[in-house]
Design a protein around this motif. Structure first.
Motif, PDB file in Angstrom:
ATOM      1  N   LYS A   6      -1.210 -18.752 -22.100  1.00  0.00           N
ATOM      2  CA  LYS A   6       0.060 -19.469 -21.341  1.00  0.00           C
ATOM      3  C   LYS A   6       0.824 -20.484 -21.687  1.00  0.00           C
ATOM      4  O   LYS A   6       1.817 -20.502 -21.530  1.00  0.00           O
ATOM      5  CB  LYS A   6      -0.529 -19.799 -19.808  1.00  0.00           C
ATOM      6  N   ASN A   7       0.003 -21.296 -22.633  1.00  0.00           N
ATOM      7  CA  ASN A   7       0.808 -22.531 -23.420  1.00  0.00           C
ATOM      8  C   ASN A   7       0.485 -22.496 -24.793  1.00  0.00           C
ATOM      9  O   ASN A   7      -0.150 -21.648 -25.252  1.00  0.00           O
ATOM     10  CB  ASN A   7       0.463 -23.875 -22.690  1.00  0.00           C
ATOM     11  N   ASP A   8       1.028 -23.106 -25.657  1.00  0.00           N
ATOM     12  CA  ASP A   8       0.970 -23.229 -26.878  1.00  0.00           C
ATOM     13  C   ASP A   8      -0.315 -23.585 -27.418  1.00  0.00           C
ATOM     14  O   ASP A   8      -1.005 -23.609 -28.409  1.00  0.00           O
ATOM     15  CB  ASP A   8       1.884 -24.293 -27.591  1.00  0.00           C
ATOM     16  N   VAL A   9      -0.903 -24.598 -26.445  1.00  0.00           N
ATOM     17  CA  VAL A   9      -2.235 -25.243 -26.750  1.00  0.00           C
ATOM     18  C   VAL A   9      -2.880 -25.586 -25.604  1.00  0.00           C
ATOM     19  O   VAL A   9      -2.304 -26.192 -24.592  1.00  0.00           O
ATOM     20  CB  VAL A   9      -2.236 -26.472 -27.696  1.00  0.00           C
ATOM     21  N   SER A  10      -4.298 -25.521 -25.562  1.00  0.00           N
ATOM     22  CA  SER A  10      -4.938 -26.062 -24.308  1.00  0.00           C
ATOM     23  C   SER A  10      -6.687 -26.260 -24.726  1.00  0.00           C
ATOM     24  O   SER A  10      -7.102 -25.563 -25.691  1.00  0.00           O
ATOM     25  CB  SER A  10      -5.213 -24.893 -23.257  1.00  0.00           C
ATOM     26  N   ILE A  11      -7.002 -27.436 -24.355  1.00  0.00           N
ATOM     27  CA  ILE A  11      -8.382 -27.867 -24.780  1.00  0.00           C
ATOM     28  C   ILE A  11      -9.199 -28.268 -23.523  1.00  0.00           C
ATOM     29  O   ILE A  11      -8.472 -29.315 -22.891  1.00  0.00           O
ATOM     30  CB  ILE A  11      -8.270 -29.010 -25.873  1.00  0.00           C
ATOM     31  N   GLU A  30      -5.166 -22.331 -29.379  1.00  0.00           N
ATOM     32  CA  GLU A  30      -3.672 -22.807 -29.829  1.00  0.00           C
ATOM     33  C   GLU A  30      -3.037 -21.655 -30.643  1.00  0.00           C
ATOM     34  O   GLU A  30      -3.514 -20.880 -31.226  1.00  0.00           O
ATOM     35  CB  GLU A  30      -4.008 -23.811 -30.772  1.00  0.00           C
ATOM     36  N   ARG A  31      -1.623 -21.655 -29.982  1.00  0.00           N
ATOM     37  CA  ARG A  31      -0.715 -21.067 -30.852  1.00  0.00           C
ATOM     38  C   ARG A  31       0.010 -21.974 -31.938  1.00  0.00           C
ATOM     39  O   ARG A  31       0.918 -22.626 -31.455  1.00  0.00           O
ATOM     40  CB  ARG A  31       0.254 -20.474 -29.918  1.00  0.00           C
ATOM     41  N   CYS A  32      -0.178 -21.911 -33.163  1.00  0.00           N
ATOM     42  CA  CYS A  32       0.000 -22.886 -34.000  1.00  0.00           C
ATOM     43  C   CYS A  32       1.592 -22.782 -34.549  1.00  0.00           C
ATOM     44  O   CYS A  32       1.990 -21.746 -34.798  1.00  0.00           O
ATOM     45  CB  CYS A  32      -0.947 -23.056 -35.335  1.00  0.00           C
ATOM     46  N   ARG A  33       2.171 -24.093 -34.880  1.00  0.00           N
ATOM     47  CA  ARG A  33       3.264 -24.165 -35.754  1.00  0.00           C
ATOM     48  C   ARG A  33       3.104 -24.461 -37.065  1.00  0.00           C
ATOM     49  O   ARG A  33       1.800 -24.956 -37.263  1.00  0.00           O
ATOM     50  CB  ARG A  33       4.137 -25.139 -35.123  1.00  0.00           C
ATOM     51  N   PRO A  34       3.840 -24.035 -38.000  1.00  0.00           N
ATOM     52  CA  PRO A  34       3.547 -24.599 -39.508  1.00  0.00           C
ATOM     53  C   PRO A  34       3.470 -25.913 -39.608  1.00  0.00           C
ATOM     54  O   PRO A  34       4.072 -26.600 -39.098  1.00  0.00           O
ATOM     55  CB  PRO A  34       4.878 -24.087 -40.184  1.00  0.00           C
ATOM     56  N   THR A  35       2.124 -26.340 -40.197  1.00  0.00           N
ATOM     57  CA  THR A  35       1.826 -27.757 -40.383  1.00  0.00           C
ATOM     58  C   THR A  35       1.611 -27.811 -41.839  1.00  0.00           C
ATOM     59  O   THR A  35       1.030 -26.830 -42.498  1.00  0.00           O
ATOM     60  CB  THR A  35       0.820 -28.314 -39.633  1.00  0.00           C
ATOM     61  N   ILE A  97     -14.722 -22.241 -29.214  1.00  0.00           N
ATOM     62  CA  ILE A  97     -15.591 -22.824 -28.443  1.00  0.00           C
ATOM     63  C   ILE A  97     -16.374 -23.651 -29.079  1.00  0.00           C
ATOM     64  O   ILE A  97     -16.836 -23.363 -30.172  1.00  0.00           O
ATOM     65  CB  ILE A  97     -16.540 -21.882 -27.514  1.00  0.00           C
ATOM     66  N   GLY A  98     -16.840 -24.679 -28.487  1.00  0.00           N
ATOM     67  CA  GLY A  98     -17.701 -25.855 -29.201  1.00  0.00           C
ATOM     68  C   GLY A  98     -19.047 -25.913 -28.529  1.00  0.00           C
ATOM     69  O   GLY A  98     -19.116 -26.126 -27.479  1.00  0.00           O
ATOM     70  N   PHE A  99     -20.165 -25.884 -29.402  1.00  0.00           N
ATOM     71  CA  PHE A  99     -21.382 -26.052 -28.838  1.00  0.00           C
ATOM     72  C   PHE A  99     -22.004 -27.482 -29.404  1.00  0.00           C
ATOM     73  O   PHE A  99     -22.063 -27.761 -30.378  1.00  0.00           O
ATOM     74  CB  PHE A  99     -22.329 -24.789 -29.217  1.00  0.00           C
ATOM     75  N   TYR A 136     -13.620 -19.035 -21.595  1.00  0.00           N
ATOM     76  CA  TYR A 136     -12.319 -20.433 -21.404  1.00  0.00           C
ATOM     77  C   TYR A 136     -12.089 -20.355 -19.865  1.00  0.00           C
ATOM     78  O   TYR A 136     -12.112 -21.338 -19.325  1.00  0.00           O
ATOM     79  CB  TYR A 136     -11.279 -19.962 -22.124  1.00  0.00           C
ATOM     80  N   ASP A 137     -12.056 -19.215 -19.270  1.00  0.00           N
ATOM     81  CA  ASP A 137     -11.471 -19.040 -17.957  1.00  0.00           C
ATOM     82  C   ASP A 137     -12.711 -19.550 -16.835  1.00  0.00           C
ATOM     83  O   ASP A 137     -12.591 -20.261 -16.052  1.00  0.00           O
ATOM     84  CB  ASP A 137     -11.287 -17.721 -17.527  1.00  0.00           C
ATOM     85  N   SER A 138     -14.028 -19.260 -17.328  1.00  0.00           N
ATOM     86  CA  SER A 138     -15.130 -19.572 -16.493  1.00  0.00           C
ATOM     87  C   SER A 138     -15.136 -21.248 -16.521  1.00  0.00           C
ATOM     88  O   SER A 138     -15.765 -21.892 -15.704  1.00  0.00           O
ATOM     89  CB  SER A 138     -16.369 -18.961 -17.075  1.00  0.00           C
TER      90      SER A 138
END
Length: 278
Positions: A6-11, A30-35, A97-99, A136-138
Protein backbone atom coordinates in the motif's frame (compact mmCIF):
# COMPACT_ATOMS: atom_id res chain seq x y z
CA UNK A 1 2.67 -9.01 -10.73
CA UNK A 2 0.59 -7.53 -7.90
CA UNK A 3 2.70 -7.36 -4.76
CA UNK A 4 0.05 -5.45 -2.78
CA UNK A 5 2.24 -2.88 -1.04
CA UNK A 6 0.00 0.00 0.00
CA UNK A 7 2.91 2.36 0.71
CA UNK A 8 6.50 2.58 -0.46
CA UNK A 9 7.76 1.34 2.89
CA UNK A 10 6.37 -0.06 6.16
CA UNK A 11 8.14 -1.43 9.22
CA UNK A 12 6.57 -2.87 12.38
CA UNK A 13 8.42 -3.91 15.54
CA UNK A 14 7.45 -5.92 18.62
CA UNK A 15 9.83 -5.33 21.53
CA UNK A 16 7.86 -7.56 23.93
CA UNK A 17 9.54 -10.94 23.50
CA UNK A 18 7.15 -13.87 23.31
CA UNK A 19 10.05 -16.31 23.74
CA UNK A 20 13.75 -16.18 24.53
CA UNK A 21 14.29 -18.90 21.93
CA UNK A 22 12.31 -17.70 18.91
CA UNK A 23 10.64 -14.30 18.67
CA UNK A 24 9.18 -12.50 15.65
CA UNK A 25 10.71 -9.11 16.28
CA UNK A 26 10.16 -7.17 13.06
CA UNK A 27 8.22 -7.27 9.79
CA UNK A 28 8.13 -4.92 6.82
CA UNK A 29 8.28 -4.25 3.12
CA UNK A 30 9.77 -1.64 0.82
CA UNK A 31 9.44 -0.51 -2.78
CA UNK A 32 12.91 0.89 -3.15
CA UNK A 33 14.13 3.90 -5.05
CA UNK A 34 17.62 3.99 -6.57
CA UNK A 35 20.20 4.68 -3.88
CA UNK A 36 23.95 4.62 -3.60
CA UNK A 37 25.54 1.62 -1.85
CA UNK A 38 25.73 1.89 1.95
CA UNK A 39 27.24 -0.41 4.55
CA UNK A 40 25.00 -1.17 7.51
CA UNK A 41 26.09 -1.77 11.10
CA UNK A 42 25.47 -5.14 12.79
CA UNK A 43 22.08 -5.78 14.40
CA UNK A 44 21.37 -8.36 17.10
CA UNK A 45 18.69 -10.31 15.21
CA UNK A 46 18.32 -12.21 11.93
CA UNK A 47 16.44 -10.66 9.01
CA UNK A 48 15.08 -12.73 6.14
CA UNK A 49 14.26 -10.83 2.92
CA UNK A 50 12.26 -11.98 -0.09
CA UNK A 51 12.73 -10.05 -3.33
CA UNK A 52 9.35 -9.81 -5.06
CA UNK A 53 10.29 -7.53 -7.98
CA UNK A 54 13.26 -5.72 -9.50
CA UNK A 55 16.95 -6.27 -8.75
CA UNK A 56 19.57 -5.39 -6.18
CA UNK A 57 22.86 -6.42 -4.59
CA UNK A 58 23.75 -7.91 -1.22
CA UNK A 59 26.98 -8.80 0.58
CA UNK A 60 28.49 -9.41 4.03
CA UNK A 61 32.14 -9.70 5.15
CA UNK A 62 31.76 -13.48 4.80
CA UNK A 63 30.20 -13.59 1.31
CA UNK A 64 30.99 -11.67 -1.87
CA UNK A 65 28.42 -9.45 -3.56
CA UNK A 66 25.38 -11.34 -4.86
CA UNK A 67 23.05 -10.11 -7.60
CA UNK A 68 19.50 -10.48 -6.24
CA UNK A 69 16.46 -10.79 -8.49
CA UNK A 70 12.75 -11.52 -7.95
CA UNK A 71 12.33 -14.90 -6.22
CA UNK A 72 15.65 -14.77 -4.35
CA UNK A 73 15.90 -14.92 -0.55
CA UNK A 74 18.69 -13.23 1.35
CA UNK A 75 19.40 -13.21 5.06
CA UNK A 76 21.21 -10.65 7.17
CA UNK A 77 22.87 -12.65 9.97
CA UNK A 78 22.77 -11.33 13.51
CA UNK A 79 25.80 -9.29 14.57
CA UNK A 80 27.20 -9.02 11.04
CA UNK A 81 28.03 -6.00 8.93
CA UNK A 82 26.18 -6.00 5.64
CA UNK A 83 25.59 -4.05 2.46
CA UNK A 84 22.53 -4.17 0.23
CA UNK A 85 21.11 -1.74 -2.29
CA UNK A 86 18.78 -1.70 -5.32
CA UNK A 87 19.96 -1.75 -8.92
CA UNK A 88 19.66 1.80 -10.23
CA UNK A 89 17.99 0.83 -13.51
CA UNK A 90 15.53 -1.62 -11.94
CA UNK A 91 15.23 -1.05 -8.17
CA UNK A 92 13.92 -3.96 -6.17
CA UNK A 93 10.92 -4.40 -3.91
CA UNK A 94 11.13 -6.84 -1.03
CA UNK A 95 9.41 -8.09 2.09
CA UNK A 96 11.24 -8.98 5.29
CA UNK A 97 10.80 -10.59 8.69
CA UNK A 98 13.24 -10.36 11.58
CA UNK A 99 13.72 -13.00 14.29
CA UNK A 100 15.52 -12.86 17.63
CA UNK A 101 16.26 -15.67 20.05
CA UNK A 102 18.66 -18.47 20.90
CA UNK A 103 17.13 -21.01 18.47
CA UNK A 104 16.93 -18.82 15.36
CA UNK A 105 20.36 -19.63 13.95
CA UNK A 106 19.81 -23.39 14.16
CA UNK A 107 16.33 -23.14 12.60
CA UNK A 108 17.59 -21.06 9.68
CA UNK A 109 20.56 -23.38 9.25
CA UNK A 110 18.11 -26.20 8.52
CA UNK A 111 17.13 -24.38 5.33
CA UNK A 112 20.81 -23.78 4.57
CA UNK A 113 20.88 -20.14 5.66
CA UNK A 114 23.90 -19.25 7.80
CA UNK A 115 26.80 -16.78 7.93
CA UNK A 116 28.56 -18.60 5.08
CA UNK A 117 25.45 -19.01 2.92
CA UNK A 118 23.08 -16.06 3.10
CA UNK A 119 21.38 -16.23 -0.30
CA UNK A 120 18.98 -18.76 -1.83
CA UNK A 121 18.38 -18.27 -5.54
CA UNK A 122 14.97 -19.08 -6.97
CA UNK A 123 12.17 -18.03 -9.28
CA UNK A 124 9.31 -15.97 -7.89
CA UNK A 125 7.06 -18.18 -5.75
CA UNK A 126 3.56 -16.83 -5.10
CA UNK A 127 3.16 -18.97 -1.97
CA UNK A 128 6.31 -17.52 -0.36
CA UNK A 129 5.13 -14.00 -1.15
CA UNK A 130 1.68 -14.74 0.33
CA UNK A 131 3.21 -16.20 3.50
CA UNK A 132 5.37 -13.10 4.00
CA UNK A 133 2.28 -10.94 3.42
CA UNK A 134 0.17 -12.98 5.86
CA UNK A 135 2.87 -12.76 8.54
CA UNK A 136 2.91 -8.97 8.09
CA UNK A 137 -0.90 -8.71 8.25
CA UNK A 138 -1.16 -10.87 11.39
CA UNK A 139 1.69 -8.96 13.04
CA UNK A 140 0.02 -5.63 12.23
CA UNK A 141 -3.24 -6.81 13.82
CA UNK A 142 -1.36 -7.82 16.96
CA UNK A 143 -2.28 -11.47 16.49
CA UNK A 144 0.82 -13.03 18.02
CA UNK A 145 -0.23 -16.66 17.68
CA UNK A 146 -1.19 -16.27 14.04
CA UNK A 147 1.98 -14.41 13.07
CA UNK A 148 4.18 -17.00 14.79
CA UNK A 149 2.21 -19.87 13.27
CA UNK A 150 2.60 -18.40 9.79
CA UNK A 151 6.30 -17.80 10.43
CA UNK A 152 6.75 -21.51 11.16
CA UNK A 153 4.66 -22.31 8.08
CA UNK A 154 7.03 -20.18 6.00
CA UNK A 155 10.13 -21.86 7.42
CA UNK A 156 8.56 -25.28 6.87
CA UNK A 157 7.79 -24.41 3.24
CA UNK A 158 11.33 -23.12 2.70
CA UNK A 159 12.69 -26.32 4.26
CA UNK A 160 10.67 -28.41 1.81
CA UNK A 161 11.61 -26.20 -1.13
CA UNK A 162 15.29 -25.41 -0.59
CA UNK A 163 16.91 -27.54 2.12
CA UNK A 164 19.94 -29.52 0.99
CA UNK A 165 18.84 -32.11 3.55
CA UNK A 166 16.11 -33.15 1.12
CA UNK A 167 18.80 -34.81 -0.98
CA UNK A 168 19.46 -38.06 0.82
CA UNK A 169 21.47 -41.13 -0.02
CA UNK A 170 19.85 -44.45 -0.87
CA UNK A 171 20.90 -45.92 2.50
CA UNK A 172 19.40 -42.95 4.38
CA UNK A 173 16.11 -43.39 2.53
CA UNK A 174 16.09 -47.12 3.32
CA UNK A 175 16.71 -46.34 7.00
CA UNK A 176 13.89 -43.78 7.07
CA UNK A 177 11.56 -46.40 5.61
CA UNK A 178 12.68 -48.91 8.25
CA UNK A 179 11.98 -46.46 11.10
CA UNK A 180 8.56 -45.71 9.65
CA UNK A 181 7.83 -49.44 9.39
CA UNK A 182 8.88 -50.04 12.99
CA UNK A 183 6.74 -47.14 14.21
CA UNK A 184 3.76 -48.70 12.44
CA UNK A 185 4.38 -52.24 13.73
CA UNK A 186 6.16 -51.97 17.11
CA UNK A 187 3.03 -53.19 18.93
CA UNK A 188 3.30 -56.50 17.06
CA UNK A 189 5.80 -59.30 17.59
CA UNK A 190 8.07 -58.13 14.77
CA UNK A 191 11.46 -59.79 14.34
CA UNK A 192 14.73 -58.49 12.98
CA UNK A 193 14.50 -61.01 10.15
CA UNK A 194 11.00 -59.79 9.30
CA UNK A 195 12.18 -56.17 9.10
CA UNK A 196 15.13 -57.12 6.91
CA UNK A 197 12.99 -59.17 4.53
CA UNK A 198 10.35 -56.43 4.34
CA UNK A 199 13.00 -53.99 3.07
CA UNK A 200 14.88 -56.54 0.94
CA UNK A 201 18.15 -56.28 2.87
CA UNK A 202 20.09 -58.80 4.93
CA UNK A 203 20.34 -58.77 8.73
CA UNK A 204 23.99 -57.68 8.70
CA UNK A 205 23.21 -54.57 6.66
CA UNK A 206 20.25 -53.79 8.93
CA UNK A 207 22.55 -53.84 11.97
CA UNK A 208 25.06 -51.61 10.14
CA UNK A 209 22.35 -49.07 9.35
CA UNK A 210 21.29 -48.86 13.01
CA UNK A 211 24.88 -48.57 14.19
CA UNK A 212 25.55 -45.79 11.69
CA UNK A 213 22.41 -43.75 12.34
CA UNK A 214 21.41 -44.60 15.94
CA UNK A 215 24.49 -46.26 17.48
CA UNK A 216 22.29 -49.05 18.90
CA UNK A 217 21.01 -52.40 17.68
CA UNK A 218 17.60 -52.68 15.99
CA UNK A 219 16.28 -54.81 18.88
CA UNK A 220 17.37 -52.18 21.39
CA UNK A 221 15.77 -49.44 19.32
CA UNK A 222 12.44 -51.31 19.25
CA UNK A 223 12.49 -51.95 22.99
CA UNK A 224 13.35 -48.32 23.74
CA UNK A 225 10.52 -47.20 21.46
CA UNK A 226 8.11 -49.48 23.32
CA UNK A 227 9.36 -48.09 26.63
CA UNK A 228 8.86 -44.53 25.41
CA UNK A 229 5.28 -45.32 24.33
CA UNK A 230 4.60 -47.09 27.63
CA UNK A 231 5.77 -44.08 29.62
CA UNK A 232 3.43 -41.88 27.64
CA UNK A 233 0.49 -44.18 28.30
CA UNK A 234 1.33 -44.40 32.00
CA UNK A 235 1.28 -40.61 32.22
CA UNK A 236 -1.78 -39.94 30.10
CA UNK A 237 -4.08 -42.98 29.91
CA UNK A 238 -6.26 -44.90 32.35
CA UNK A 239 -5.17 -48.31 31.03
CA UNK A 240 -3.89 -50.70 33.70
CA UNK A 241 -0.27 -51.93 33.70
CA UNK A 242 -1.14 -55.27 32.08
CA UNK A 243 -3.06 -53.64 29.24
CA UNK A 244 -0.25 -51.14 28.63
CA UNK A 245 2.35 -53.90 28.42
CA UNK A 246 0.43 -55.63 25.65
CA UNK A 247 -0.57 -52.36 24.01
CA UNK A 248 3.05 -51.41 23.35
CA UNK A 249 4.14 -54.87 22.22
CA UNK A 250 5.71 -56.58 25.22
CA UNK A 251 5.21 -60.35 25.33
CA UNK A 252 4.13 -60.45 28.99
CA UNK A 253 3.37 -58.04 31.86
CA UNK A 254 6.11 -59.57 34.00
CA UNK A 255 8.76 -59.05 31.33
CA UNK A 256 7.47 -55.50 30.80
CA UNK A 257 7.80 -54.73 34.51
CA UNK A 258 11.34 -56.16 34.71
CA UNK A 259 12.40 -54.22 31.61
CA UNK A 260 10.78 -51.03 32.93
CA UNK A 261 12.53 -51.26 36.31
CA UNK A 262 15.88 -52.00 34.66
CA UNK A 263 15.63 -48.89 32.51
CA UNK A 264 13.60 -46.43 34.62
CA UNK A 265 14.74 -47.53 38.12
CA UNK A 266 11.13 -47.51 39.34
CA UNK A 267 8.17 -49.83 38.77
CA UNK A 268 5.50 -48.86 36.20
CA UNK A 269 3.07 -48.09 39.04
CA UNK A 270 5.60 -45.93 40.88
CA UNK A 271 6.28 -44.06 37.63
CA UNK A 272 2.55 -43.46 37.07
CA UNK A 273 2.01 -42.24 40.63
CA UNK A 274 4.56 -39.45 40.07
CA UNK A 275 2.06 -37.83 37.70
CA UNK A 276 -1.08 -38.25 39.80
CA UNK A 277 -2.14 -35.40 42.07
CA UNK A 278 -3.21 -36.45 45.53
Amino acid sequence: MDIQMKNDVSILVNEAKSSQEFHLYEVGYERCRPTKPSEYSPIDYWVLHYCVAGEGYFSTPQISEEHITAGDLFMIPANSKNMYFPKKENPWSYRWIGFSGSKVASLLDQINLNTQHCVIKGSFDTKINILFEEIYDSFKKGNQFSSMSKSYALLDYLLESFSTNQIVSQSEQVFRNILYYIDEHYTQNISIQQIAEEHKIDRTYLFKLFQRHKAISPSNYIQQLRLQKACSLLRKSSLNITDISYEVGFSSPSYFSKFFVANMKVTPLQYRNQFIST
